[in-house]
Design an enzyme around this catalytic site. Structure first.
Site, PDB file in Angstrom:
ATOM      1  N   HIS A  31     -43.799  76.916  -8.066  1.00  0.00           N
ATOM      2  CA  HIS A  31     -44.550  77.470  -6.940  1.00  0.00           C
ATOM      3  C   HIS A  31     -44.435  78.992  -6.940  1.00  0.00           C
ATOM      4  CE1 HIS A  31     -43.380  73.362  -5.932  1.00  0.00           C
ATOM      5  NE2 HIS A  31     -44.401  73.308  -5.097  1.00  0.00           N
ATOM      6  N   HIS A 266     -50.393  78.023  -4.646  1.00  0.00           N
ATOM      7  CA  HIS A 266     -49.196  77.484  -3.977  1.00  0.00           C
ATOM      8  C   HIS A 266     -48.267  76.771  -4.954  1.00  0.00           C
ATOM      9  CE1 HIS A 266     -46.628  75.360  -1.094  1.00  0.00           C
ATOM     10  NE2 HIS A 266     -46.856  74.282  -1.829  1.00  0.00           N
ATOM     11  N   GLU A 414     -31.233  63.051  16.576  1.00  0.00           N
ATOM     12  CA  GLU A 414     -30.431  62.508  15.470  1.00  0.00           C
ATOM     13  C   GLU A 414     -30.657  63.225  14.148  1.00  0.00           C
ATOM     14  OE1 GLU A 414     -30.934  59.137  18.438  1.00  0.00           O
ATOM     15  OE2 GLU A 414     -32.254  60.624  17.493  1.00  0.00           O
ATOM     16  N   HIS A 476     -32.551  47.738  18.474  1.00  0.00           N
ATOM     17  CA  HIS A 476     -31.300  48.475  18.369  1.00  0.00           C
ATOM     18  C   HIS A 476     -30.315  47.840  17.385  1.00  0.00           C
ATOM     19  CE1 HIS A 476     -32.891  50.578  21.762  1.00  0.00           C
ATOM     20  NE2 HIS A 476     -31.761  51.202  22.052  1.00  0.00           N
TER      21      HIS A 476
END
Length: 701
Positions: A31, A266, A414, A476
């Site tokens: 890149h 890019h 998280e 869960h």
């Protein structure tokens, strides 16, 4: 600034541009666009604003530089080479080659001067928040009047992709809340992503967003050529310490290329004619490759001398500190050497044999017994302290006004929590932990992968580890997460069955300095195991229970049941029941950690699994069965999601109670008695992590 100085400054910038363009061209991959566009930013940072010593990349009070848009690594490698780190021109020429020091994205421990492994967008910025937290905590702990040992900054370079990733929203929100004034983020607003213009998918006002987080914001409109404005903005950022800073710089991706300002530059190397004209445009001979002008080389060599002097001055201060604060000096030296306090594990509590407890409760008592004696232990939970029991009662909260605190309130973030932990680990002198329910490690998985790849010591304390959490139901209840962790290279998973095994897990995780550990802990209570011990559990697997009811063949073992965590107690009950019903000799093996077991001698592993003795083995675990074929001839587990209801009823419904285990055990024994022989799973032509005979192979475990 004199014209000669301006000319040299421009040559330095152009040298960075050309070197950064040449690396992808040499590799025929990479890149070039962002590195070319960001050359002025890199030049100013490394020459005027960052504090570092190329002769010692681990100097503790250095500024940390994080390239969050890791695909732009040619820029970082150019700067590391020019400023005198252990990275030669030949290393730049070997860009993206096997075993080179210049991999396709920055990797810590591979390239000297790289602080954290980046590439997955947003991770680096989030690591930067962790680095800033660590730096402020270290300063609050060790700085004293006339002894400002620690005052480093964290400079993060990121792009549009990083700011589109959700993890940076989580991390930046927390950084603003904590008022991390040592965090300086430079946002490369070049208006281009892989697909094309950013306007195709990204139209928010980033500056307003970061102002809402509590950042000070600065904008530079013409960063390609207006180095004075850019320098002024960076100077302003460097002088702000009451809040984090976002500097938005408008650059042109691939500046000087025939395809500048487009997605074509890019992720593809410049074509030969484009590279030639770019060199000519920037004053370089198109026939020469990797050419550094002599005056540019001398300029950057002086920066290396400056860095050596900065560290020398710091070392003098640190030596004087040892006379005034000998205890703190010794403590810091211990942490730098990564040695644990000599008597640390003497503080592990004893657990009563007559009181069933959840292993998360064992964990809570253990971590709070150890924490006062290991001050480098720092962390928190994702808004779950009452459930995961990881709050350190010996310390206070880490907040903007109390950076000496060791309890980080991550909130419900998280993914950022895990990435921030990586940053804290990468800073050095810390052992970070974080905590949530095991099922939600999935939210954090991208960062967990980088913990493993980076060899960072991060302790993941994951509670509510199975269907045993009960009424919250399958949303869960982790089903595949245990095996997912076991499949990850360089990740150790511990699923302890009682307090002794939980203590063994903490000891192993705290001693394991070259990789992360996951502690999978129960919500439901477990009984004290009479034959468990820290020493035995530290071997990863051991015989925890023996049933001898086969009087006709007293020395013969009819079945081995391997279990983990809460299922060890169920396996023991099942073994007792089956032993009586069919007069069988049965051994129950508790296997809290596969990885530790694999580290034991072949002799020990064959002893525990009765290798070569024709004993059928059955595993019992409240998770997916896939993977257990490594150790077991048959498995009791799950091939579905869980249920909502009381834990004991869920276990019975899904065949994971003692009766269900007995029924499956009978089928396994009878199958091999009828069809024989029992395969010896301890003998294989090569191990699961063995790569001998494979060129360049390496084991992740």
């Amino acid at each position: 600034m004199a014209s000669t100085d301006r000319e040299l400054r421009q040559r330095c910038v152009n040298t960075i541009r050309v070197l950064s363009a040449e690396q992808p061209s040499a590799a025929k991959a990479g890149h070039p666009g962002a590195p070319i566009g960001l050359a002025p930013v890199a030049y100013l940072l490394w020459s005027q604003f960052m504090k570092y010593n190329p002769a010692n990349s681990q100097w503790l009070n250095r500024d940390r530089f994080v390239l969050s848009n890791g695909h732009a690594c040619a820029l970082l490698y150019s700067m590391l080479h020019l400023t005198g780190y252990d990275l030669s021109l030949n290393d730049l020429k070997n860009f993206r080659q096997v075993h080179s020091k210049t991999p396709g994205h920055p990797e810590v421990h591979v390239t000297e001067g790289v602080e954290v492994t980046t590439g997955p967008l947003g991770q680096g910025l989030s690591n930067g928040v962790g680095l800033a937290i660590a730096a402020k905590h270290l300063a609050a702990t060790f700085n004293k009047p006339n002894f400002e040992l620690f005052n480093s900054n964290v400079w993060v370079l990121c792009g549009d992709g990083c700011l589109q990733e959700g993890i940076t929203s989580e991390a930046s929100s927390l950084a603003g809340h904590l008022r991390l004034g040592n965090l300086k983020i430079i946002y490369d607003d070049n208006l281009i992503t892989i697909d094309g213009e950013t306007s195709l998918s990204f139209s928010e006002d980033v500056v307003k967003r970061y102002e809402s987080y509590g950042f000070h914001t600065i904008t530079v409109d013409k960063a390609d050529e207006d180095l004075d404005a850019l320098s002024k903005a960076l100077q302003q950022a460097a002088e702000i310490y009451d809040k984090p800073v976002l500097v938005k710089v408008r650059t042109t991706i691939g500046f000087g290329s025939l395809n500048q300002g487009t997605e074509k530059v890019h992720g593809s190397p410049l074509k030969d004619d484009d590279l030639a004209q770019l060199k000519t445009k920037f004053g370089f001979d198109p026939k020469k490759s990797f050419d550094v002008p002599e005056d540019v080389s001398k300029f950057f060599s002086a920066l290396k001398q400056r860095g050596a002097q900065l560290e020398s001055n710091w070392n003098t201060l640190f030596e004087a500190y040892s006379n005034s604060f000998p205890d703190l000096h010794s403590e810091l030296k211990r942490r730098l050497n990564r040695t644990l306090p000599a008597d640390l594990f003497n503080h592990i509590p004893k657990f009563p044999s007559d009181k069933p407890m959840a292993t998360r409760q064992h964990s809570g008592q253990i971590i709070n017994a150890l924490a006062p004696h290991i001050p480098e232990l720092i962390g928190g939970s994702a808004d779950l302290n009452p459930s995961t029991l990881t709050y350190l009662s010996c310390s206070k909260d880490y907040q903007g006004d109390t950076p000496e605190g060791r309890n980080i309130r991550y909130g419900v973030r998280e993914h950022a929590m895990a990435a921030i932990s990586n940053g804290i680990a990468g800073f050095g002198t810390f052992i970070p932990f974080n905590s949530t329910f095991l099922n939600f490690i999935g939210y954090a998985w991208g960062s967990v992968i980088l913990s493993c790849l980076s060899h960072f010591q991060v302790i993941y304390i994951m509670t509510h580890d199975s269907i045993g959490l009960g009424e919250d139901g399958p949303t869960h209840q982790p089903v595949e997460k245990l095996m997912m962790c076991r499949m990850m290279p360089n990740l150790y998973l511990f699923r302890p069955a009682d307090g002794q095994e939980t203590a063994a897990a903490y000891i192993a995780a705290l001693k394991r300095t070259k990789g992360p550990s996951v502690l999978a802990l129960s919500r439901s209570s477990v009984k004290y195991l009479n034959n468990s011990s820290i020493e035995k559990a530290g071997k990863g697997a051991y015989v925890v229970h023996t049933v001898k009811n086969n009087t006709k063949a007293a020395d013969k073992v009819d079945l081995i049941i391997i279990a983990t965590g809460t299922e060890v107690g169920i396996a023991i009950d099942a073994a007792d029941k089956l032993g009586k019903e069919e007069s069988r000799n049965i051994e129950v093996v508790s296997m809290p950690c596969w990885e530790l077991f694999e580290e034991q001698s072949e002799e020990y592993r064959r002893e525990i699994l009765r290798g070569g003795q024709g004993v059928p083995i059955m595993s019992v675990e409240a998770g997916v069965k896939n993977g257990w074929e490594k150790y077991a001839h048959g498995s009791v587990g799950l091939d579905r999601f869980g249920l909502s209801g009381p834990a004991d009823k869920i276990y019975k419904e899904l065949g994971l109670d003692a009766d269900g285990v007995v029924a499956r055990a009978k089928r396994l024994i009878h199958f091999y008695e009828k069809n024989g022989p029992v395969p010896d799973l301890t003998k294989r032509p090569f191990g699961t992590s063995d790569t001998s005979g494979v060129s360049g192979g390496s084991s992740g475990k």
